[in-house]
Design an enzyme around this catalytic site. Structure first.
Site, PDB file in Angstrom:
ATOM      1  N   CYS A 257      -8.577 -12.274 -14.497  1.00 32.06           N
ATOM      2  CA  CYS A 257      -9.537 -11.848 -13.462  1.00 32.06           C
ATOM      3  C   CYS A 257     -10.988 -11.912 -13.929  1.00 32.06           C
ATOM      4  O   CYS A 257     -11.904 -11.755 -13.116  1.00 32.06           O
ATOM      5  CB  CYS A 257      -9.206 -10.440 -12.980  1.00 32.06           C
ATOM      6  SG  CYS A 257      -7.686 -10.416 -12.038  1.00 32.06           S
TER       7      CYS A 257
HETATM    8  N1  COA Z   1       5.521   0.138  -0.011  1.00 34.43           N
HETATM    9  C1  COA Z   1       5.861   1.444   0.054  1.00 34.43           C
HETATM   10  N2  COA Z   1       5.887   2.269  -1.025  1.00 34.43           N
HETATM   11  C2  COA Z   1       5.562   1.731  -2.208  1.00 34.43           C
HETATM   12  C3  COA Z   1       5.204   0.372  -2.351  1.00 34.43           C
HETATM   13  C4  COA Z   1       5.198  -0.422  -1.198  1.00 34.43           C
HETATM   14  N3  COA Z   1       4.858  -1.733  -1.214  1.00 34.43           N
HETATM   15  N4  COA Z   1       4.911   0.130  -3.648  1.00 34.43           N
HETATM   16  C5  COA Z   1       5.086   1.286  -4.301  1.00 34.43           C
HETATM   17  N5  COA Z   1       5.485   2.251  -3.443  1.00 34.43           N
HETATM   18  C6  COA Z   1       5.801   3.657  -3.746  1.00 34.43           C
HETATM   19  C7  COA Z   1       6.240   3.831  -5.190  1.00 34.43           C
HETATM   20  O1  COA Z   1       7.618   3.597  -5.336  1.00 34.43           O
HETATM   21  C8  COA Z   1       5.882   5.274  -5.455  1.00 34.43           C
HETATM   22  O2  COA Z   1       6.848   6.104  -4.884  1.00 34.43           O
HETATM   23  P1  COA Z   1       7.286   7.472  -5.610  1.00 34.43           P
HETATM   24  O3  COA Z   1       6.014   8.290  -5.661  1.00 34.43           O
HETATM   25  O4  COA Z   1       8.331   8.010  -4.709  1.00 34.43           O
HETATM   26  O5  COA Z   1       7.751   7.064  -6.964  1.00 34.43           O
HETATM   27  C9  COA Z   1       4.599   5.459  -4.658  1.00 34.43           C
HETATM   28  O6  COA Z   1       4.627   4.450  -3.628  1.00 34.43           O
HETATM   29  C10 COA Z   1       3.369   5.297  -5.511  1.00 34.43           C
HETATM   30  O7  COA Z   1       3.523   4.092  -6.317  1.00 34.43           O
HETATM   31  P2  COA Z   1       2.494   3.647  -7.388  1.00 34.43           P
HETATM   32  O8  COA Z   1       2.942   2.353  -7.994  1.00 34.43           O
HETATM   33  O9  COA Z   1       2.203   4.787  -8.303  1.00 34.43           O
HETATM   34  O10 COA Z   1       1.254   3.352  -6.426  1.00 34.43           O
HETATM   35  P3  COA Z   1      -0.273   3.364  -6.745  1.00 34.43           P
HETATM   36  O11 COA Z   1      -0.901   4.421  -5.958  1.00 34.43           O
HETATM   37  O12 COA Z   1      -0.549   3.313  -8.204  1.00 34.43           O
HETATM   38  O13 COA Z   1      -0.731   1.958  -6.112  1.00 34.43           O
HETATM   39  C11 COA Z   1      -1.345  -0.229  -6.869  1.00 34.43           C
HETATM   40  C12 COA Z   1      -0.205   0.754  -6.600  1.00 34.43           C
HETATM   41  C13 COA Z   1      -0.792  -1.515  -7.435  1.00 34.43           C
HETATM   42  C14 COA Z   1      -2.024  -0.502  -5.534  1.00 34.43           C
HETATM   43  C15 COA Z   1      -2.351   0.413  -7.831  1.00 34.43           C
HETATM   44  O14 COA Z   1      -1.691   0.963  -8.940  1.00 34.43           O
HETATM   45  C16 COA Z   1      -3.399  -0.548  -8.312  1.00 34.43           C
HETATM   46  O15 COA Z   1      -4.037  -1.263  -7.571  1.00 34.43           O
HETATM   47  N6  COA Z   1      -3.673  -0.526  -9.590  1.00 34.43           N
HETATM   48  C17 COA Z   1      -4.732  -1.300 -10.142  1.00 34.43           C
HETATM   49  C18 COA Z   1      -4.218  -2.497 -10.839  1.00 34.43           C
HETATM   50  C19 COA Z   1      -4.707  -3.799 -10.310  1.00 34.43           C
HETATM   51  O16 COA Z   1      -5.364  -3.910  -9.340  1.00 34.43           O
HETATM   52  N7  COA Z   1      -4.324  -4.826 -11.000  1.00 34.43           N
HETATM   53  C20 COA Z   1      -4.562  -6.154 -10.595  1.00 34.43           C
HETATM   54  C21 COA Z   1      -4.877  -6.997 -11.731  1.00 34.43           C
HETATM   55  S1  COA Z   1      -6.604  -6.924 -12.109  1.00 34.43           S
END
Ligand code: COA
Length: 379
Positions: free
Chosen positions: A158
């Site tokens: 990125c």
């Molecule tokens: N639909 C519904 N629920 C989902 C889901 C989806 N597509 N994906 C995950 N969940 C659920 C998870 O299972 C979890 O459930 P639980 O609390 O019962 O265990 C809950 O939602 C939260 O999941 P989590 O993975 O902790 O979500 P998050 O708030 O961290 O968001 C990202 C996920 C990927 C959006 C976030 O972590 C992110 O953007 N991180 C930055 C990393 C990034 O951008 N990297 C790119 C490379 S630079």
């Protein structure tokens, strides 16, 4: 030898012809998950396999800010019996897919900068993935645009765009090049695991390009002095994509989840936000610029909550959309192109003397920042 003053004189954005909304993606993933769970019902019932959980468009929009993404090829992505785009194979004599994307953006950047092929001495194709090892996509583009000099590919996930802008800046400042074309053809969709609920929504395809040159040759209507560039890396396993040329000889399955993009999203969020904020603060302080003097922040576009957190940490309040524009709602995460799309769409309204920062952060980890100041058109 005196360093030349260096400017960004043109930027180009090319958006692919197809869009994929959260709703389309979720409908297809959920149908695939249902099919998977039905097919493996017995093993799931016996605890030998885990059922695939369902995805939700509301979760995606709330957790990431992403509502839509562009696709270079849409065919195959939503097909539950395929779950990956279907790219055509091109012959060696034909322009490659990535070079084609790059050309679209490059032509726009050259036209904005009022430059022609003979003005450019170097082409850098900088992105998260290239579709082959060699010949470099950059050399293919160089030939197609009839540019002399040198060209090479650079992979910094990125942060590829900002790292390449630093290389371009150094080349022009030292006098080894008159002008450099940096292109980011981000063809990310082939590396997305569309059967992984946690990451199927993250990426989109796009191409951006930037022209960098000496201020002495600049004739652009909108140009920016580059006041400073700073790039840094710090090793992390939290974002990985393992498919590579050795996968064939290690007999690994290229469809396995760990071969495609995967991440520990929570950890990335927690670790990268403070790193990016400190990086921007330290870079500005070396230039004697305070945070409040920044008119615009062209931040990497991975997750809206990351951008809000980074700017809040630095400003002590939420940044407005005018200060830190968001494009990821329409484009999703486009790897290194994200901050350049933001710059491309949100720079012409700046006034002479206004300050801004382009900042990327991502896999590696890698962080890069370019501090800019809008120039006087008549300078
Ligand atoms: N639909 C519904 N629920 C989902 C889901 C989806 N597509 N994906 C995950 N969940 C659920 C998870 O299972 C979890 O459930 P639980 O609390 O019962 O265990 C809950 O939602 C939260 O999941 P989590 O993975 O902790 O979500 P998050 O708030 O961290 O968001 C990202 C996920 C990927 C959006 C976030 O972590 C992110 O953007 N991180 C930055 C990393 C990034 O951008 N990297 C790119 C490379 S630079």
């Amino acid at each position: 030898m005196q360093k030349k003053s260096v400017v960004i004189s043109g930027v180009g954005l090319w958006t692919p012809p197809y869009t994929v909304s959260n709703e389309e993606l979720v409908d297809s993933y959920n149908a695939w998950a249902e099919q998977y769970n039905t097919k493996n019902a017995e093993q799931i019932h016996n605890g030998e396999m885990e059922a695939k959980p369902f995805s939700s468009a509301e979760f995606i929009a709330k957790a990431s800010g992403i509502k839509n993404r562009y696709a270079y090829v849409k065919e195959g992505i939503l097909d539950i019996n395929r779950m990956r785009p279907k790219l055509s194979v091109r012959k060696d004599e034909e322009l490659s897919h990535q070079a084609e994307m790059a050309m679209h953006a490059a032509k726009k950047a050259l036209s904005e900068a009022n430059k022609v092929s003979t003005d450019i001495d170097m082409v850098i194709v900088a992105c998260a993935y290239t579709q082959r090892s060699y010949p470099a996509i950059a050399i293919e583009v160089q030939a197609a645009l009839d540019i002399q000099g040198q060209a090479f590919d650079m992979l910094v996930a990125c942060s590829a765009a900002t790292f390449a802008l630093q290389r371009a800046y150094d080349s022009v400042a030292s006098g080894s090049c008159r002008a450099v074309l940096v292109i980011n053809p981000e063809l990310t969709s082939p590396q997305v695991n569309y059967t992984d609920r946690d990451s199927h929504f993250i990426f989109g395809d796009v191409a951006t390009a930037v022209v960098i040159e000496s201020s002495e040759t600049c004739v652009s209507a909108h140009s920016y002095d580059i006041l400073g560039t700073q790039c840094v890396t710090s090793y992390s396993n939290n974002i990985r994509s393992n498919f590579g040329y050795t996968s064939r000889v290690t007999d690994e399955n290229p469809y396995e989840a760990d071969k495609l993009f995967h991440q520990n999203g929570r950890k990335v969020f927690k670790e990268v936000c403070p790193m990016a904020a400190s990086h921007i603060e330290a870079h500005l302080s070396t230039l004697g610029i305070s945070i409040n003097q920044l008119r615009r922040w062209w931040l990497h576009q991975a997750n809206i909550n990351m951008n809000l957190l980074i700017s809040k940490r630095l400003l002590g309040r939420d940044a407005t959309l005018d200060e830190a524009p968001i494009v990821l709602d329409r484009f999703a995460n486009t790897a290194s192109a994200g901050s350049i799309i933001a710059f491309s769409e949100h720079h012409k309204d700046l006034e002479e003397g206004d300050l801004g920062v382009i900042c990327s952060f991502g896999a590696g980890y890698s962080i890069g920042s370019i501090v800019l100041q809008k120039r006087d058109v008549n300078a």
